[in-house]
Design an enzyme around this catalytic site. Structure first.
Site, PDB file in Angstrom:
ATOM      1  CE1 TYR A 312      -3.292  -2.870   1.148  1.00 32.36           C
ATOM      2  CE2 TYR A 312      -1.973  -3.042   3.140  1.00 32.36           C
ATOM      3  CZ  TYR A 312      -2.966  -3.533   2.315  1.00 32.36           C
ATOM      4  OH  TYR A 312      -3.623  -4.681   2.669  1.00 32.36           O
ATOM      5  CB  CYS A 338      15.139 -12.630  -4.639  1.00 28.77           C
ATOM      6  SG  CYS A 338      16.755 -13.054  -4.007  1.00 28.77           S
ATOM      7  CE1 TYR A 366      -6.257  -6.171   8.698  1.00 26.42           C
ATOM      8  CE2 TYR A 366      -5.753  -4.005   9.600  1.00 26.42           C
ATOM      9  CZ  TYR A 366      -6.670  -4.978   9.285  1.00 26.42           C
ATOM     10  OH  TYR A 366      -8.002  -4.775   9.547  1.00 26.42           O
TER      11      TYR A 366
HETATM   12  N1  LLP Z   1     -14.622  -4.912   9.681  1.00 24.21           N
HETATM   13  C1  LLP Z   1     -14.544  -5.395   8.428  1.00 24.21           C
HETATM   14  C2  LLP Z   1     -15.705  -6.019   7.824  1.00 24.21           C
HETATM   15  C3  LLP Z   1     -13.324  -5.325   7.738  1.00 24.21           C
HETATM   16  O1  LLP Z   1     -13.246  -5.792   6.493  1.00 24.21           O
HETATM   17  C4  LLP Z   1     -12.205  -4.726   8.353  1.00 24.21           C
HETATM   18  C5  LLP Z   1     -10.928  -4.642   7.669  1.00 24.21           C
HETATM   19  C6  LLP Z   1     -12.335  -4.254   9.666  1.00 24.21           C
HETATM   20  C7  LLP Z   1     -13.561  -4.355  10.306  1.00 24.21           C
HETATM   21  C8  LLP Z   1     -11.206  -3.625  10.434  1.00 24.21           C
HETATM   22  O2  LLP Z   1     -10.681  -2.475   9.821  1.00 24.21           O
HETATM   23  P1  LLP Z   1      -9.551  -1.620  10.598  1.00 24.21           P
HETATM   24  O3  LLP Z   1     -10.199  -1.069  11.845  1.00 24.21           O
HETATM   25  O4  LLP Z   1      -8.440  -2.530  10.906  1.00 24.21           O
HETATM   26  O5  LLP Z   1      -9.147  -0.535   9.649  1.00 24.21           O
HETATM   27  N2  LLP Z   1      -4.527  -4.897   5.313  1.00 24.21           N
HETATM   28  C9  LLP Z   1      -4.946  -3.512   5.255  1.00 24.21           C
HETATM   29  C10 LLP Z   1      -6.260  -3.276   5.941  1.00 24.21           C
HETATM   30  C11 LLP Z   1      -7.340  -4.165   5.362  1.00 24.21           C
HETATM   31  C12 LLP Z   1      -8.590  -4.061   6.147  1.00 24.21           C
HETATM   32  C13 LLP Z   1      -9.554  -5.128   5.738  1.00 24.21           C
HETATM   33  N3  LLP Z   1     -10.765  -5.068   6.463  1.00 24.21           N
HETATM   34  C14 LLP Z   1      -3.852  -2.662   5.895  1.00 24.21           C
HETATM   35  O6  LLP Z   1      -2.886  -3.207   6.382  1.00 24.21           O
HETATM   36  O7  LLP Z   1      -3.968  -1.435   5.869  1.00 24.21           O
END
Ligand code: LLP
Length: 409
Positions: A312, A338, A366
Site C-alpha cells: 500500500y 529477492c 496486518y
Molecule cells: N470490519 C470489516 C468487515 C473489515 O473488512 C475490516 C478490515 C475491519 C472491520 C477492520 O478495519 P480496521 O479497523 O483494521 O481498519 N490490510 C490492510 C487493511 C485491510 C482491512 C480489511 N478489512 C492494511 O494493512 O492497511
C-alpha cells in the site's frame, strides 16, 4: 516504545535488544498495555450508548492477543472458519463471534451459524440461501454497501459503489423481498467503510444511511458500523478524534433509537485502532551498503514479514534502538527478499551499523497475519509484553514447518 532519560528505548521497561537476544530476530513484539489503553479510549468515547467492540481479528490472530481481548471485554469479528476456530480456542463462546464473510462458499456460513455464530450476510444469493436453509429459525445481520467512498488507500476502501463488499443499499427492495419470502429474522444491519479513515464525516454519513435503512427492519437489535479508525503511522499524523467521533455518533444513534422506538446496540469492529500501535517488528541490520546513489540498510526481514509498505506504500516509522543518539543520515531500508522490498526510502535514521536492531512501528495490525513463507523464509516469533513481563506467544518457524505439508519427501 518509550525513550528513557538515559536515551534507551524500552517497552514496559524492557530493552528491545534484550528481547531479540533472548527470542531471536526478527521478532514481533506486542505491548499489552497499549491494547488495554486503546480499548479503554474507545469504550470511554462511547460510554453514553450501549456499545460493543468486536475486534476484527484479521489484523492479529495471535491467541494471546485474542485472550487479552476477551479479558478486557472485547468480542470478535471473523472472516473465515480458521479465524472462528481461533476465537473459540482463545476461549470465546461462538455467540460472541460474528462471521463477516466476503463471497465465501455457503457451507462455511452454514457451519458457523450451526455452531452458534451470528453472520453478516453480504450478498443476495447468500440471503436467499440463508432463508431457504434456516427460514426464521436463525437470526442474521445484513451487510449493506452504502456507496460512500472513504479510506486511506484505494485498496482498503470497502463501501464505495465499485466495492465487492456487501449488498448495495440501492437493492433494498430486493433485500426486503427475500426477507419477507422466508420470514428471515434480521436483527442487525452492518457496514464497514474502509480502513485509515480520519474524519468523523464519512462515519456519520454511513451511519445516517444505515439508520435510514434500518427503518425498514422492525426486529433490529444491532447497528454495526464496522471499523476503520485511523491511527498514527507517521509522527504528527492526524488521527481519528475518538472523543469527537464518540460524541457525534452517540448523539445521532440516540436520536435514531428514540425514533426507532427501542434501545439498540451499537457495534464497532476495529482492527488497527486496537492493535496497530501495540506492535513492533524488531529486525537486525545485516549489511550497510554505501552505494554512490543511496545508502542501503539491509535487514533480516522483508515483504514476507511486513508487506504493508510494499503493498500500500504505507509509512512505518523506524527507530534505531541500538543507536538512538547517532548522527542522522538518509537510508533506504530494504529487505532480504529477492524482490524490491523497500521498507523506507530516503529515511533519516541515527547512524545504522551492521548488527543494529531496528524497530518498525505500527506492526501490530496486518503485520504477522499478512506474512508469508516467500523465498522459503520462516515467519518470525511473537512476544507479548504484559504486566511488565515478556512472554513468547509464538515460536519461530523452522524448516520442518515449511515441509509439513509437502508430500513424498
Ligand atoms: N470490519 C470489516 C468487515 C473489515 O473488512 C475490516 C478490515 C475491519 C472491520 C477492520 O478495519 P480496521 O479497523 O483494521 O481498519 N490490510 C490492510 C487493511 C485491510 C482491512 C480489511 N478489512 C492494511 O494493512 O492497511
Amino acid at each position: 516504545m518509550q525513550l528513557s532519560d538515559q536515551n534507551q528505548y524500552t517497552i514496559q521497561g524492557i530493552d528491545p535488544t534484550q528481547l531479540t537476544e533472548k527470542f531471536g530476530s526478527p521478532l514481533y513484539v506486542y505491548d499489552g498495555a497499549t491494547i488495554r489503553r486503546k480499548t479503554e479510549a474507545l469504550q470511554h468515547a462511547f460510554a453514553g450508548v450501549n456499545m460493543k467492540i468486536k475486534f476484527a481479528c484479521k489484523s492479529n490472530t495471535n491467541l494471546a492477543v485474542l485472550r487479552l481481548m476477551k479479558e478486557i471485554g472485547v468480542e470478535l469479528d471473523v472472516v473465515s472458519p480458521g479465524e472462528f476456530e481461533m476465537g473459540k480456542l482463545a476461549g470465546y463462546d461462538a455467540s460472541q463471534i460474528t462471521f463477516t464473510p466476503s463471497g465465501v462458499p455457503f457451507y462455511e456460513v452454514k457451519e458457523a451459524v450451526e455452531a452458534g455464530a451470528l453472520v453478516n450476510v453480504d450478498s443476495l444469493p447468500l440471503l436467499e440461501w440463508f432463508g431457504q436453509t434456516f427460514g426464521n429459525t436463525k437470526p442474521c445481520l445484513i451487510r449493506i454497501k452504502p456507496n460512500v467512498a472513504a479510506g486511506g488507500h484505494e485498496k482498503i476502501m470497502t463501501a464505495h459503489a465499485d466495492s465487492k463488499f456487501g449488498i448495495s443499499v440501492l437493492l433494498l427492495d430486493d433485500i426486503l423481498e427475500i426477507v419477507k419470502k422466508y420470514d428471515i429474522k434480521i436483527i442487525g444491519l452492518h457496514q464497514h467503510t474502509g480502513s485509515d479513515i480520519k474524519d468523523a464525516e464519512p462515519f456519520l454519513q454511513v451511519a445516517d444511511i444505515l439508520f435510514e435503512t434500518a427503518k425498514h427492519f422492525p426486529d433490529l437489535e444491532i447497528v454495526d458500523l464496522g471499523g476503520g479508525f485511523k491511527v498514527s503511522y507517521m509522527p504528527g499524523d492526524a488521527v481519528t478524534d475518538m472523543t469527537l467521533l464518540g460524541n457525534k455518533i452517540s448523539e445521532r444513534f440516540k436520536k435514531f433509537c428514540s425514533e426507532y422506538g427501542r434501545e439498540l446496540q451499537l457495534w464497532f469492529e476495529p482492527g488497527k485502532f486496537l492493535v496497530s500501535e501495540s506492535g513492533y517488528l524488531l529486525v537486525t541490520t545485516t549489511v550497510v551498503k554505501e552505494d554512490p546513489a543511496r545508502n542501503f540498510v539491509h535487514v533480516d526481514s522483508g515483504l514476507n514479514h511486513l508487506i504493508r509498505p510494499m503493498m500500500y506504500g504505507s509509512y512505518h516509522h523506524i527507530l534505531n534502538v541500538s543507536n538512538p543518539t547517532g548522527e542522522e543520515k538518509p537510508y533506504n531500508v530494504v529487505g532480504y527478499i529477492c524482490e524490491t522490498d523497500t521498507f523506507a526510502s530516503d529515511r533519516n535514521l541515527p547512524e545504522v551499523r551492521q548488527g543494529d536492531t531496528l524497530a518498525f512501528l505500527n506492526a501490530g495490525a496486518y503485520g504477522f497475519t499478512m506474512s508469508s513463507n516467500y523465498n522459503a523464509r520462516f515467519r518470525p516469533a511473537e512476544v507479548l509484553v504484559d504486566n511488565g513481563e515478556a512472554r513468547l506467544v509464538r515460536r519461530r518457524e523452522t524448516l520442518e514447518d515449511l515441509l509439513l505439508t509437502q508430500q513424498g519427501l
